[in-house]
Enzyme design. Structure first.
Site, short mmCIF file in Angstrom:
data_model
loop_
_atom_site.label_atom_id
_atom_site.label_comp_id
_atom_site.label_asym_id
_atom_site.label_seq_id
_atom_site.Cartn_x
_atom_site.Cartn_y
_atom_site.Cartn_z
N ARG A 204 -48.52 33.55 41.12
CA ARG A 204 -48.84 33.48 42.56
C ARG A 204 -49.32 32.07 42.96
O ARG A 204 -50.24 31.93 43.78
CB ARG A 204 -49.90 34.54 42.91
CG ARG A 204 -49.57 35.29 44.20
CD ARG A 204 -50.61 36.33 44.58
NE ARG A 204 -50.62 37.49 43.71
CZ ARG A 204 -51.67 38.30 43.55
NH1 ARG A 204 -52.80 38.07 44.18
NH2 ARG A 204 -51.59 39.33 42.74
N ASP B 185 -41.50 38.80 46.63
CA ASP B 185 -42.51 39.81 46.31
C ASP B 185 -41.85 40.82 45.37
O ASP B 185 -40.61 40.90 45.31
CB ASP B 185 -43.00 40.50 47.58
CG ASP B 185 -44.17 41.41 47.31
OD1 ASP B 185 -45.32 40.92 47.23
OD2 ASP B 185 -43.95 42.63 47.13
N ARG C 297 -52.23 32.17 49.29
CA ARG C 297 -53.23 31.99 50.33
C ARG C 297 -54.34 30.99 50.02
O ARG C 297 -55.08 30.59 50.90
CB ARG C 297 -53.87 33.34 50.66
CG ARG C 297 -53.04 34.17 51.60
CD ARG C 297 -53.70 35.50 51.87
NE ARG C 297 -53.79 36.30 50.63
CZ ARG C 297 -54.33 37.50 50.57
NH1 ARG C 297 -54.84 38.05 51.65
NH2 ARG C 297 -54.37 38.17 49.43
N TYR D 8 -45.06 52.34 43.27
CA TYR D 8 -45.14 52.06 44.71
C TYR D 8 -44.26 53.02 45.51
O TYR D 8 -44.65 53.51 46.57
CB TYR D 8 -44.72 50.62 45.01
CG TYR D 8 -45.86 49.63 44.90
CD1 TYR D 8 -46.82 49.54 45.91
CD2 TYR D 8 -45.98 48.80 43.81
CE1 TYR D 8 -47.86 48.64 45.82
CE2 TYR D 8 -47.02 47.89 43.71
CZ TYR D 8 -47.96 47.81 44.72
OH TYR D 8 -48.98 46.92 44.62
N ARG E 109 -48.55 31.22 57.33
CA ARG E 109 -48.83 32.65 57.51
C ARG E 109 -49.39 32.96 58.89
O ARG E 109 -49.37 34.11 59.33
CB ARG E 109 -49.78 33.16 56.42
CG ARG E 109 -49.12 33.49 55.11
CD ARG E 109 -48.29 34.80 55.17
NE ARG E 109 -49.17 35.97 55.06
CZ ARG E 109 -49.39 36.83 56.03
NH1 ARG E 109 -48.79 36.68 57.20
NH2 ARG E 109 -50.18 37.85 55.84
#
Lengths: 350, 350
Positions: free
Chosen positions: B26, B75, B30, B153, B39
């Site tokens: 990652r 993702d 962020r 998921y 974003r």
């Protein structure tokens, strides 16, 4: 047993038993309708803080299933109240600490109440429960959260995903961390000791969240304090179960911190864990709690596998206590619990 | 390298390199202000589905740090859209599947779009990123979630604490489970293959949640499908990294499912993991991502320990790729990332 020692206590000492003893973490809980009925009237803390209610709840699974041990109804967090932390269980959110520890001053400000006074209700419950259990020959387990798990709640102020504040203090403020962990190991050790003195015939130290650490950080920042807590508790002379989850990369480190029995989660084959710990080490575990949601045949197969893996290490399974790898979950069908407990005895009984 | 092979790719093949290669799971995310700025204008899915934006974000950490590999910005979940599942990232809640799989009919109703068509945007992004990276000699990694992680998921409909619905299907409806996992392994394999065909020079399969299973359940219900996905992807001939977390009780099982490199989390000593996997097995890991929140000296000490543990197994560290044990977290200071990446090269460089 020939000498009348209950199976569970014999297994804690590594002795062979006539069948494998079984109890289930969080065996008194929301999956039972009797428990849910009480929870409609009382909060969790009210139930913990009333010895009568704690006794009643502790006995619910004992009355319903052929379990080999009871565990006093309590929680891992109330010891934090002895330090002056304000604990609340919030519906849908879980435990919250309203004044979490963030600064050096917060640590200085901690009170140091004697757990024998601050947690009198659990000690009274233990005395009361013993009067119920003794005629039936079933031993009682006392317990506490371990220093790291308590520290993580005290610092984060509740459950946490990454343990960001905890690890930031641990890695960045090692002296502050040491002061806090010293206080916590003292608290945990004394609380466990007080429970044994009140009548608990075994003790379990839950280091539920320690699996968040690297083995190096565990060795440096946790192991000495877990060891200290266990050493204090061990003066009582009752067996101590040392349990953690997600610790399969450092089982040997958990073992080195002490305990008569090592509890393992379900994420490792029981025989592999037992070989790593050494076959003289009593071991507790390790069925996936979610197995209890499966149809009986699938559950039975998984339980048998745990028992077969125990027998692969020791044909007589001496020193194996059957348990889940973590707490039973609330959607568990009661019927599966009953069948599981009976199956463990049937499958291993002579 | 004498032959011009980038360090990262040489290490994937177990070859010695002039310094240990490093990238960070990652790494585009962020914690970078450049990322946060984008974003504010675009949702995660908008960024993933625009090859230009995905390319821009992929390059942000490459431009900021001396990383040895880029990983395409994407993702693990968009492959589920190829099956007709409706995916949304909800602020504060994370990914949500609006039509989760609960019944046999739900599985029958799944579409089987070719990932090369359904995920064209990531394949286009890969082609675009290669044009940026090639002049700089930095290789590009493609990736996908693994069948189990995608299944969890798809069934839960989002993140989960206990994987209750997933395990209930797996344990109770094994034929249904097999049908779903066959579809998913096909999808994952083809998607990874398509990424390699588009230009990805290495692939990583993330089985982020597989650590929720017992080794026995992993072997019976996951391993064959992970193996199948890896076999399909392997026809491309690029190295495959097989990564899971909380798998330290079953590292050997993960390895047996395949992959050229095994990724390990931080909850095991790297040397212990490497010995268990065999010293010829290239390995990736394994710094605690939270170490990056620590002061530089504490971070450096932890990074050096990982490298020292690699050298304890192999003095030249051939086959070790330095990485975190899981994704970098959003509160990570950028300066620590820069110093860490440089330190890895300095400490191991000749």
């Amino acid at each position: 047993m020939g000498d009348g020692t209950p199976r569970f206590l014999a297994a804690c000492r590594g002795q062979a038993t006539d069948a494998t003893p079984v109890w289930l973490m969080r065996q008194a809980g929301r999956y039972m309708s009797e428990y849910r009925a009480l929870r409609q009237k009382y909060s969790i803390l009210e139930m913990i803080k009333s010895p009568e209610l704690a006794c009643e709840v502790t006995m619910q699974p004992i009355n319903a299933f052929d379990l080999d041990a009871a565990i006093v109804f309590a929680d891992i967090l109330p010891p934090l109240e002895c330090l002056g932390l304000s604990l609340e269980f919030i519906k849908g959110e879980g435990p919250v600490i309203h004044n979490p520890i963030r600064t050096s001053q917060d640590i200085e400000n901690l009170t140091e109440a004697d757990p024998a006074e601050g947690l009198w209700f659990t000690l009274d419950a233990i005395k009361m429960i013993r009067r119920e259990l003794d005629p039936r020959g079933i031993p009682l387990i006392g317990f506490s959260g371990a220093p790291f798990t308590l520290a993580s709640y005290a610092i984060e102020g509740g459950a946490s995903r990454n343990y960001e504040l905890t690890k930031t203090m641990m890695m960045g403020e090692p002296e502050m961390w040491a002061r806090l962990m010293t206080k916590l190991s003292d608290l945990v050790g004394k609380y466990l000791l007080a429970q044994a003195n009140a009548g608990a015939q075994a003790l379990q130290m839950f280091d539920s969240w320690v699996g968040a650490l690297s083995p190096d950080d565990y060795r440096a920042f946790v192991q000495p304090y877990s060891k200290r807590a266990i050493e204090i508790a061990a003066t009582a002379g009752v067996p101590i179960i040392h349990f953690g989850t997600d610790t399969n990369g450092m089982l040997e480190e958990i073992q080195a911190a002490g305990g008569d029995v090592i509890g393992v989660d379900w994420k490792i084959d029981l025989d592999v864990a037992w070989q790593r710990l050494g076959t003289e080490q009593p071991i507790q575990g390790n069925l996936d709690p979610l197995s209890l949601l499966a149809p009986w045949d699938a559950l039975k197969e998984r339980a048998a596998k745990v028992l077969d893996r125990a027998a692969a290490v020791k044909p007589d399974r001496a020193g194996h206590i059957f348990n889940l790898g973590h707490g039973i979950i609330k959607t568990t069908p009661v019927d599966n619990v009953k069948r599981l407990v009976d199956f463990i005895h049937e499958y291993t009984g002579q």
